[in-house]
Write an enzyme that holds these catalytic residues in place. Structure first.
Site, mmCIF file in Angstrom:
data_model
loop_
_atom_site.group_PDB
_atom_site.id
_atom_site.type_symbol
_atom_site.label_atom_id
_atom_site.label_comp_id
_atom_site.label_asym_id
_atom_site.label_seq_id
_atom_site.Cartn_x
_atom_site.Cartn_y
_atom_site.Cartn_z
ATOM 1 N N CYS A 1 0.866 -1.445 -0.355
ATOM 2 C CA CYS A 1 0.213 -0.288 -0.150
ATOM 3 C C CYS A 1 0.722 1.069 0.079
ATOM 4 C CB CYS A 1 -1.046 0.003 0.795
ATOM 5 S SG CYS A 1 -0.418 -0.438 2.964
ATOM 6 N N HIS B 1 18.527 0.976 -3.091
ATOM 7 C CA HIS B 1 16.969 1.843 -2.177
ATOM 8 C C HIS B 1 16.741 0.172 -2.033
ATOM 9 C CE1 HIS B 1 12.784 4.024 -2.765
ATOM 10 N NE2 HIS B 1 12.734 2.537 -3.036
#
Lengths: 279, 359
Positions: free
Chosen positions: B50, B98
């Site tokens: 989400c 990342h």
């Protein structure tokens, strides 16, 4: 005894037991260093290492006591030195038995410095370990009395440790200042239970030890010791009665068990532990 | 081989945008397969939660790889990625960093949360099952999971509780140990008290009493929590067996005072009482904290603890970044070596057997 005939064998055994004791003291030193480090660091990370270090210290202590006991042909409680080592051993024994529930907790970290203190005292104070010229004829009642009493003090000592931890934990919870080492302390209710149980176990052992002492006979000759033991017995009995009646909370029991063991260990020093007619 | 990342996250895009690119669990294997077989790409993993949608791909050449991934997004979602700045496009070194930061929880909304690791693991295994991964991404994700583990165990980044509910649970466990024996009483049904009680229930609390001015509301909350509703004017009758009291009524005066509690505590000396006061104005008189065995926390103190844990996490951020940088270096070196082997530059005989070389 074979050792008595062969002086070289005696010397080797003396060196061996000394090494074992020094080794066990080093183990407790390592355990204590780990404790200090954990508290100094911002966080406490429970580690099995501290448990294994204390266990190793315990095994070396056991080795020392068994070699010494074999040499004496009796329970090694003939002088203050042996009493101190036996006391440290008893305390660690109770940690290993009761602390298994908190194996990874700080109980071990607190036990290690205490064992280090007691054993360090035994090793550092000069002239403590004088082997008696003549080993007194072993009296099973006397041995049982001495061994049970020292075991009881071991349980009381650990009760004091649990009490100290209870107070530290309570302070943090009450003041909301949760220091990082808060993460490692066991739940306060478990500490209260351990505290109470150790007092009860110690009290039971002390009672048995005193009974053995009475069975030994001739106790009127040692009235100071008898009176002192009776006081200790009453002190811990009083704590137990108050706990049983739910009249006291964990806080008071913790304080009392902490002060009681300080007082007991303080006065124990000035008493002759074993009645040794030769001395 | 280059490792590239094209994606968007809570840092770059609002939820209205993120949801348009979300890939459901059921659609994931198909999507990742299509991405991996896009011309110019060899391997792919899609992480869709989400808070983020991220495409990790292995490509021969950086610019072409990114273009291929963009083409996939355009085809898959019927949306251009270029116009707004929501999408980030990361070349190898940045992409590695990342991913390592994401799995370690450093890129999460709540710094140091650990849920993301499980989500990435799931995404990876889904891609693996769909045979979308190869030598490079397999190695990369395995490494990423190790990095996450290292960061978690060697730093304080996941330490402590950072929300009011979890702080309450942690404190309850520090007081009672196991919570399964504990009884909770909620005074005043509200969102906060419901959340806190829910967190306690999730950790094993079995008995919950709910008392509320409106009995219907109490009954409704009690039912949803599997507890029992109590009439508000009779809550004190049930109080004896309670271990954790949560106060969140709208009452203008304290509902529980020290004078009330003192005789109760005397009869239960060896059982502590944990009071959680979520109400403003407060429901529980601050003086009760002075009673033996009573531990009172109000909303401010719970929040202060949560913030303190957060600051401990933040302090370790730098250390985490350094750890990650080390792994980025290592992995890039490995990539360079495998590229050299693939092109036969470095002792061709010693190199790994050509597997999936050149797509």
């Amino acid at each position: 005894m074979a050792g008595g005939i062969c002086p070289v064998g005696v010397a080797v055994k003396r060196i061996m037991e000394r090494l074992a004791l020094a080794g066990s003291t080093l183990c407790f030193l390592a355990g204590s260093a780990f404790a200090v480090y954990s508290m100094g660091a911002r966080t406490f990370r429970p580690s099995r290492a501290s448990f294994w270090v204390v266990l190793a210290g315990f095994l070396l202590q056991t080795f020392f006591l068994s070699v010494r006991g074999e040499a004496l042909g009796r329970c090694p409680l003939t002088n203050r030195f042996e009493v101190l080592v036996f006391l440290a051993w008893a305390m660690v024994l109770f940690y290993l038995l009761i602390g298994t529930a908190y194996r990874l907790s700080l109980l071990g970290l607190f036990t290690a410095p205490m064992a280090l203190g007691i054993q360090g005292l035994a090793l550092l104070v000069p002239g403590l370990d004088r082997l008696p010229q003549r080993v007194p004829a072993p009296n099973p009642w006397m041995e049982m009395h001495a061994a049970l009493s020292v075991l009881a003090y071991g349980a009381f000592a650990l009760a004091g440790v649990a009490g100290g931890m209870y107070l530290a934990q309570e302070r943090q919870l009450k003041t909301h200042h949760l220091r990082s080492f808060f993460f490692g302390l066991p739940p306060i209710q478990d500490l209260a239970v351990a505290n109470r149980r150790l007092v009860a176990v110690g009290f039971g052992l002390l009672t048995l030890g005193l009974l053995a002492g009475f069975a030994m006979g001739g106790w009127t000759a040692h009235w100071v010791k008898v009176a002192w033991s009776a006081l200790v017995w009453l002190l811990y009995g009083g704590i137990l009665v108050a706990v049983g009646g739910h009249r006291w909370g964990g806080r008071r029991v913790a304080w009392l068990s902490l002060w009681a063991i300080v007082a007991v260990l303080g006065t124990l020093w000035s008493l002759r532990f074993i009645s040794n007619p030769a001395a | 081989m280059e490792i590239l990342c094209l994606g968007l996250s809570h840092r770059t895009a609002p939820v209205e945008l993120r949801e348009r690119f979300a890939v459901s669990e059921g659609a994931l294997p198909g999507a990742v397969q299509r991405l991996a077989s896009t011309a110019g790409l060899g391997e792919a993993v899609i992480v869709s939660t989400c808070n983020r949608v991220e495409l990790y791909v292995a490509a021969e050449e950086s610019a072409r790889g990114i273009r291929a991934a963009e083409a996939f997004v355009a085809a898959e979602f019927g949306v251009e990625t270029a116009p707004d700045g929501a999408f980030f496009r990361l070349p190898t070194r940045e992409a590695l960093r990342h991913l390592f930061r994401v799995v370690s929880g450093l890129d999460s909304m709540v710094l140091g949360e650990t849920e993301i690791l499980g989500q990435v693991k799931k995404a990876y295994s889904s891609a693996q099952t769909a045979q979308a991964t190869g030598r490079h991404l397999n190695k990369l994700f395995q490494r990423a999971f190790n990095v996450a583990k290292e960061v978690r165990t060697k730093t304080n980044i996941t330490r402590g509780s950072v929300s009011v509910g979890s702080v309450a649970v942690e404190l309850a466990e520090k007081i009672f140990g196991r919570l399964s024996e504990c009884r909770v009483m909620i005074l005043g049904a509200g969102e906060m008290s419901e959340l806190t009680a829910g967190a306690l229930k999730a950790r094993g609390v079995r008995t919950i009493f709910v008392a509320n001015r409106s009995y219907e509301r109490a009954a409704a909350l009690a039912e949803s929590m599997g507890g029992r509703a109590v009439h508000f004017d009779r809550w004190q009758e049930e109080f004896d067996g309670v271990d954790i009291l949560i106060g969140s009524t709208a009452a203008p005066h304290p509902v529980l005072t020290a004078a009330q509690l003192r005789p109760i505590m005397r009869s239960r000396m060896d059982r502590p009482l944990f009071c959680i006061d979520l109400a403003v104005p407060r429901d529980i008189e601050p003086g009760v904290n002075a009673l033996e065995g009573v531990y009172l926390y109000d909303i401010d103190s719970l929040q202060a603890i949560a913030e303190h844990s957060m600051s401990i996490r933040r302090q370790d951020l730098q250390v985490c970044e350094q750890m990650i940088e080390k792994h980025v270096d290592e992995f890039q070196r490995w990539l360079g070596e495998s590229r050299a082997w693939a092109s036969g530059g470095l002792g061709a005989g010693k190199g790994p057997v050509a597997e999936g070389m050149g797509s």
